[in-house]
Design an enzyme around this catalytic site. Structure first.
Site, PDB file in Angstrom:
ATOM      1  N   ASP A   1      -5.417   9.145   1.779  1.00 57.30           N
ATOM      2  CA  ASP A   1      -5.053   7.756   2.054  1.00 57.30           C
ATOM      3  C   ASP A   1      -4.309   7.652   3.387  1.00 57.30           C
ATOM      4  OD1 ASP A   1      -4.475   4.935   1.112  1.00 57.30           O
ATOM      5  OD2 ASP A   1      -2.423   5.669   1.377  1.00 57.30           O
TER       6      ASP A   1
ATOM      7  N   GLU B   1      -9.250   8.539   5.012  1.00 55.79           N
ATOM      8  CA  GLU B   1      -9.326   7.104   5.262  1.00 55.79           C
ATOM      9  C   GLU B   1      -8.810   6.837   6.669  1.00 55.79           C
ATOM     10  OE1 GLU B   1      -6.438   4.529   4.192  1.00 55.79           O
ATOM     11  OE2 GLU B   1      -7.657   2.724   4.303  1.00 55.79           O
TER      12      GLU B   1
HETATM   13  C1  QV4 Z   1       6.029  -6.079   2.826  1.00 56.09           C
HETATM   14  C2  QV4 Z   1       5.955  -6.594   4.258  1.00 56.09           C
HETATM   15  C3  QV4 Z   1       6.429  -5.520   5.207  1.00 56.09           C
HETATM   16  C4  QV4 Z   1       7.847  -5.132   4.856  1.00 56.09           C
HETATM   17  C5  QV4 Z   1       7.833  -4.594   3.428  1.00 56.09           C
HETATM   18  C6  QV4 Z   1       9.227  -4.211   2.996  1.00 56.09           C
HETATM   19  O1  QV4 Z   1       4.593  -6.916   4.546  1.00 56.09           O
HETATM   20  O2  QV4 Z   1       6.370  -6.006   6.540  1.00 56.09           O
HETATM   21  O3  QV4 Z   1       8.326  -4.140   5.742  1.00 56.09           O
HETATM   22  O4  QV4 Z   1       7.309  -5.584   2.504  1.00 56.09           O
HETATM   23  O5  QV4 Z   1       9.109  -3.443   1.782  1.00 56.09           O
HETATM   24  C7  QV4 Z   1       2.343  -3.928  -0.241  1.00 56.09           C
HETATM   25  C8  QV4 Z   1       2.428  -5.403   0.122  1.00 56.09           C
HETATM   26  C9  QV4 Z   1       3.099  -5.575   1.470  1.00 56.09           C
HETATM   27  C10 QV4 Z   1       4.489  -4.915   1.427  1.00 56.09           C
HETATM   28  C11 QV4 Z   1       4.269  -3.434   1.086  1.00 56.09           C
HETATM   29  C12 QV4 Z   1       5.590  -2.663   1.019  1.00 56.09           C
HETATM   30  O6  QV4 Z   1       1.114  -5.944   0.187  1.00 56.09           O
HETATM   31  O7  QV4 Z   1       3.251  -6.960   1.762  1.00 56.09           O
HETATM   32  O8  QV4 Z   1       5.095  -5.007   2.728  1.00 56.09           O
HETATM   33  O9  QV4 Z   1       3.612  -3.318  -0.192  1.00 56.09           O
HETATM   34  O10 QV4 Z   1       6.406  -3.197   0.035  1.00 56.09           O
HETATM   35  C13 QV4 Z   1      -2.093  -1.151  -0.204  1.00 56.09           C
HETATM   36  C14 QV4 Z   1      -2.180  -2.646   0.114  1.00 56.09           C
HETATM   37  C15 QV4 Z   1      -0.944  -3.129   0.843  1.00 56.09           C
HETATM   38  C16 QV4 Z   1       0.293  -2.737   0.047  1.00 56.09           C
HETATM   39  C17 QV4 Z   1       0.304  -1.201  -0.009  1.00 56.09           C
HETATM   40  C18 QV4 Z   1       1.554  -0.671  -0.692  1.00 56.09           C
HETATM   41  O11 QV4 Z   1      -3.316  -2.888   0.927  1.00 56.09           O
HETATM   42  O12 QV4 Z   1      -0.998  -4.546   0.942  1.00 56.09           O
HETATM   43  O13 QV4 Z   1       1.472  -3.252   0.681  1.00 56.09           O
HETATM   44  O14 QV4 Z   1      -0.832  -0.778  -0.776  1.00 56.09           O
HETATM   45  O15 QV4 Z   1       1.692  -1.213  -1.971  1.00 56.09           O
HETATM   46  C19 QV4 Z   1      -4.241  -0.366   7.293  1.00 56.09           C
HETATM   47  C20 QV4 Z   1      -4.146   1.154   7.130  1.00 56.09           C
HETATM   48  C21 QV4 Z   1      -4.943   1.648   5.964  1.00 56.09           C
HETATM   49  C22 QV4 Z   1      -4.604   0.864   4.705  1.00 56.09           C
HETATM   50  C23 QV4 Z   1      -4.867  -0.620   4.989  1.00 56.09           C
HETATM   51  C24 QV4 Z   1      -4.574  -1.485   3.781  1.00 56.09           C
HETATM   52  O16 QV4 Z   1      -4.593   1.794   8.318  1.00 56.09           O
HETATM   53  O17 QV4 Z   1      -4.683   3.028   5.736  1.00 56.09           O
HETATM   54  O18 QV4 Z   1      -4.040  -1.057   6.066  1.00 56.09           O
HETATM   55  N1  QV4 Z   1      -5.377   1.334   3.544  1.00 56.09           N
HETATM   56  C25 QV4 Z   1      -4.750   2.287   2.627  1.00 56.09           C
HETATM   57  C26 QV4 Z   1      -5.102   1.967   1.179  1.00 56.09           C
HETATM   58  C27 QV4 Z   1      -4.435   0.661   0.783  1.00 56.09           C
HETATM   59  C28 QV4 Z   1      -2.919   0.848   0.774  1.00 56.09           C
HETATM   60  C29 QV4 Z   1      -2.446   1.754   1.837  1.00 56.09           C
HETATM   61  C30 QV4 Z   1      -3.282   2.357   2.714  1.00 56.09           C
HETATM   62  C31 QV4 Z   1      -1.019   2.130   1.792  1.00 56.09           C
HETATM   63  O19 QV4 Z   1      -6.499   1.862   1.046  1.00 56.09           O
HETATM   64  O20 QV4 Z   1      -4.869   0.223  -0.499  1.00 56.09           O
HETATM   65  O21 QV4 Z   1      -2.295  -0.428   0.994  1.00 56.09           O
HETATM   66  O22 QV4 Z   1      -0.973   3.252   0.923  1.00 56.09           O
HETATM   67  O23 QV4 Z   1      -5.490  -0.694   7.817  1.00 56.09           O
END
Ligand code: QV4
Ligand code: CA
Length: 511
Positions: free
Chosen positions: A212, A248
C-alpha cells in the site's frame, strides 16, 4: 555447475514478479472487506473450481476504530499494530483461511499497510480492532512498539508536516499522506518490525503482498525490507520461492515519481489501464475501441511483465485515489462487463478482478458523500457472505467475480494463457475483434448499430458455445452457438441493444 547456479540465481531474482499461482490459473480477485471464514469457504466452493489463482485480502493487521463517520472502510488503512486481529477475523481464522485456500490451490495476497500508522488527528485510547492502546499525537504505538523515534516528523521538510506538493518527490515520501503518521522506513528498527510482520504472514503461507502507498516510500527502503523476507512456506511453494510483490504506485504521468522506479522490487499497479479503458468504452474525448489495436505498452503503460492491471479498485470505484469519472464499476454493469471481458481476453499484464459490496451513493456536487461507507454489517460486525440459489451473493455483497460473464472470462484467460494476440479486426469505430492464437476469440460491438461480419478466428473448425450469453453444459450451449468453418472463419452478429454486446469463444467451450 556454474551455469546451473546462474540459472538458479536468475530464477530466484525474477520470482517477485511471479504470483506463484497454480499452473493454468491467471487471475486474482480482491475480496474487499470479506471475513476470513467466508474467503476460506469461497476458495473451496467457487474460486478453485472456477480457476481463480488467488485472493487479495483486506489489511489483516489491527487498525484504528473510527466512529465518525461510522466504521468507514478506510479505517483499515490506519494501522495500530501488526497483530492479526480485525473485523475480518483473528489470527487463527486467518491461518485457517490461508491453509484451506492453499490446499485447493488458491493463493492469498495480503494488503500490506507499512508506510504509516493511524491518522495524526485520531484521539489516544483503545479504540482499535484488538483493543491495543495507541496515541498518534505522541506517536506512541506500544503494541508494536513504535515511539516518536520511529516516524519521519524530523525528516519531513514541509511547514505542515503533510504532503503539500506531489511535484516534490522527497516530501511525497517523507511527509504525512492525508495526516497519516509517516513511518521512518530508513531506520533499521522500523524495517525490522515491518519484516517481522510480513515474515509472520509468509510463514503462515501467504504468496505475496500488495504494498500500500508505495509511492510514499523510497524504493530503496522497500527493497531493504523485502531483502530480509523469508522464502515462501515450502508446505505449498517450491524451495527458494520469493513473495510476489505488487506495489501501489499511482502514476498517471505528470509527476516526478514514476512506476518504473519501483520495478526492482516487483510489479506495480498500472492505474492508466482502468482510466483509459473506461474512457474508451464510454466513448469520451473521441476515444473508440478501434484504437485498442495497440493496447498495452503502445498506450504508454509499463511493460506487461511489470504490470498488475484492473478495471477498478477499492479506491477509484468510489472516487478515492486515481482514475476519475471514467472508471467503470459494477454500477455501470453493461460497460463494466465489457471492460473486464476485454482485460481478461487481452494478454497485457497480470489481472485482478474487483469484488465489492453495495452502498447507496449520494452525489453532492459530483462527489459521492457516502464514499466512506464500510462493509455490510450488524452494529459494526461484518455480515457473512450468503450465497443465493442462483449462485449470486446476498447480504449486500456484489460478487462481480461470480457474474457469469466475468467468471467465464477468468476461465477464457486460463485457456488462452501463453497464446499470442492475433487476428485483430475493427470497423474503424467501436466494433472490434481479436484472437489468442488458436485457443480463443472475442468480438465486441460498442457502436450504436448492429454488427454482422465474417471473421478469421484462428480456431479449429467446430461448434463453439459463446461464454458471455451462456455456458457449455451437458454437451450443449445455453447461449449463442458460433460455427467455425474449416478455414477458421465464422459469422458474428451482435445487436447494439444486446444485453451483453460481446461474444467470446475458446477451446474449452467447443462442443
Ligand atoms: C484528514 C485530513 C488530513 C488531516 C487528517 C488528520 O484530510 O488533511 O491531516 O485528517 O488526521 C482518511 C480520511 C482523511 C483523513 C485520514 C487521516 O479520508 O480525510 O485525513 O483518514 O485521518 C484510504 C482512504 C483515505 C483515508 C485513508 C486512511 O482513501 O481517504 O484517509 O485510507 O484511513 C494517494 C496515494 C495512494 C492512496 C490514495 C487514496 O498515493 O497510495 O491517495 N491509496 C492507498 C489506499 C487507500 C488508503 C491509503 C493509501 C492510505 O489504496 O485506500 O487511503 O493507506 O493517491
Ligand atoms: Ca512515507
Amino acid at each position: 555447475m556454474k551455469f546451473f547456479l546462474l540459472l538458479l540465481a536468475v530464477g530466484f531474482c525474477w520470482a517477485q514478479y511471479s504470483p506463484h499461482t497454480e499452473s493454468g490459473r491467471t487471475s486474482i480477485v480482491h475480496l474487499f472487506e470479506w471475513r476470513w471464514a467466508d474467503i476460506a469457504l469461497e476458495c473451496e466452493r467457487y474460486l478453485a473450481p472456477k480457476g481463480f489463482g488467488g485472493v487479495q485480502v483486506s489489511p489483516p493487521n489491527e487498525n484504528a476504530v473510527i466512529n465518525n463517520p461510522s466504521r468507514p472502510w478506510w479505517e483499515r488503512y490506519q494501522p495500530v499494530s501488526y497483530k492479526i486481529c480485525t473485523r475480518s477475523g483473528n489470527e487463527n481464522e486467518f491461518k485457517d483461511m490461508v491453509t484451506r485456500c492453499n490446499n485447493v490451490g488458491v493463493r492469498i495476497y495480503v494488503d500490506a499497510v507499512i508506510n504509516h500508522m493511524s491518522g495524526s488527528g485520531v484521539s489516544a485510547g483503545t479504540s482499535s480492532t484488538c483493543g491495543s492502546y495507541f496515541d498518534p499525537g505522541s506517536r506512541d504505538f506500544p503494541a508494536v512498539p513504535y515511539s516518536g523515534w520511529d516516524f519521519n516528523d524530523g525528516k519531513c521538510k514541509t511547514e505542515s508536516g503533510e504532503i503539500e506538493n506531489y511535484q516534490d518527490a522527497t516530501q511525497v515520501r517523507d511527509c504525512r499522506l492525508v495526516g497519516l503518521v509517516d513511518l521512518a522506513l530508513g531506520k533499521d528498527y522500523v524495517r525490522s518490525k515491518i519484516a517481522e510482520y510480513l515474515n509472520n504472514l509468509i510463514d503462515i503461507g501467504v504468496a505475496g503482498f500488495r504494498i500500500d502507498a508505495s509511492k510514499h516510500m523510497w524504493p530503496g527502503d522497500i527493497k531493504a525490507i523485502l531483502d530480509t523476507l523469508n522464502n515462501l512456506n515450502t508446505r505449498w511453494f517450491s524451495e527458494g520461492s520469493r513473495a510476489f510483490i505488487y506495489q501501489e504506485v499511482i502514476d498517471l504521468g505528470g509527476e516526478p515519481i514514476t512506476g518504473s522506479e519501483y520495478f526492482g522490487n516487483g510489479r506495480v499497479t498500472e492505474f492508466k489501464y482502468g482510466a483509459k479503458l473506461g474512457t474508451v468504452l464510454r466513448k469520451w474525448n473521441g476515444e473508440k475501441m478501434s484504437y485498442l489495436n495497440n493496447w498495452g505498452e503502445g498506450w504508454g503503460f509499463v511493460p506487461s511483465d511489470r504490470a498488475l492491471v484492473f478495471v477498478d479498485n477499492h479506491d477509484n470505484q468510489r472516487g478515492h485515489g486515481a482514475g476519475g469519472a471514467s472508471i467503470l464499476t459494477f454500477f455501470d454493469a453493461r460497460l463494466y462487463k465489457m471492460g473486464v471481458g476485454f482485460m481478461l481476453a487481452h494478454p497485457y499484464g497480470f489481472t485482478r478482478v474487483m469484488s465489492s459490496y453495495r452502498w447507496d451513493r449520494n452525489f453532492v456536487n459530483g462527489q459521492d458523500a457516502n464514499d466512506w461507507i464500510g462493509p455490510p454489517n450488524n452494529d459494526g460486525v461484518i455480515k457473512e457472505v450468503t450465497i443465493n440459489p442462483d449462485t449470486t451473493c446476498g447480504n449486500g455483497w456484489v460478487c462481480e467475480h461470480r457474474w457469469r460473464q466475468i467468471r467465464n472470462m477468468v476461465a477464457f484467460r486460463n485457456v488462452v494463457d501463453g497464446q499470442p494476440f492475433t487476428n485483430w479486426w475493427d470497423n474503424g469505430s467501436n466494433q472490434v475483434a481479436f484472437g489468442r492464437g488458436n485457443k480463443g476469440f472475442i468480438v465486441f460491438n460498442n457502436d450504436d448499430w448492429s454488427l454482422s461480419v465474417t471473421l478469421q478466428t484462428g480456431l479449429p473448425a467446430g461448434t463453439y458455445c459463446d461464454v458471455i450469453s451462456g455456458d457449455k453444459s451437458d454437451g450443449n450451449c445455453t447461449g449463442i452457438k458460433i460455427y467455425v468453418s474449416s478455414d477458421g472463419k465464422a459469422n458474428f452478429s451482435i445487436s447494439n441493444s444486446a444485453e451483453d454486446p460481446f461474444i467470446a469463444i475458446h477451446a474449452d467451450s467447443k462442443l
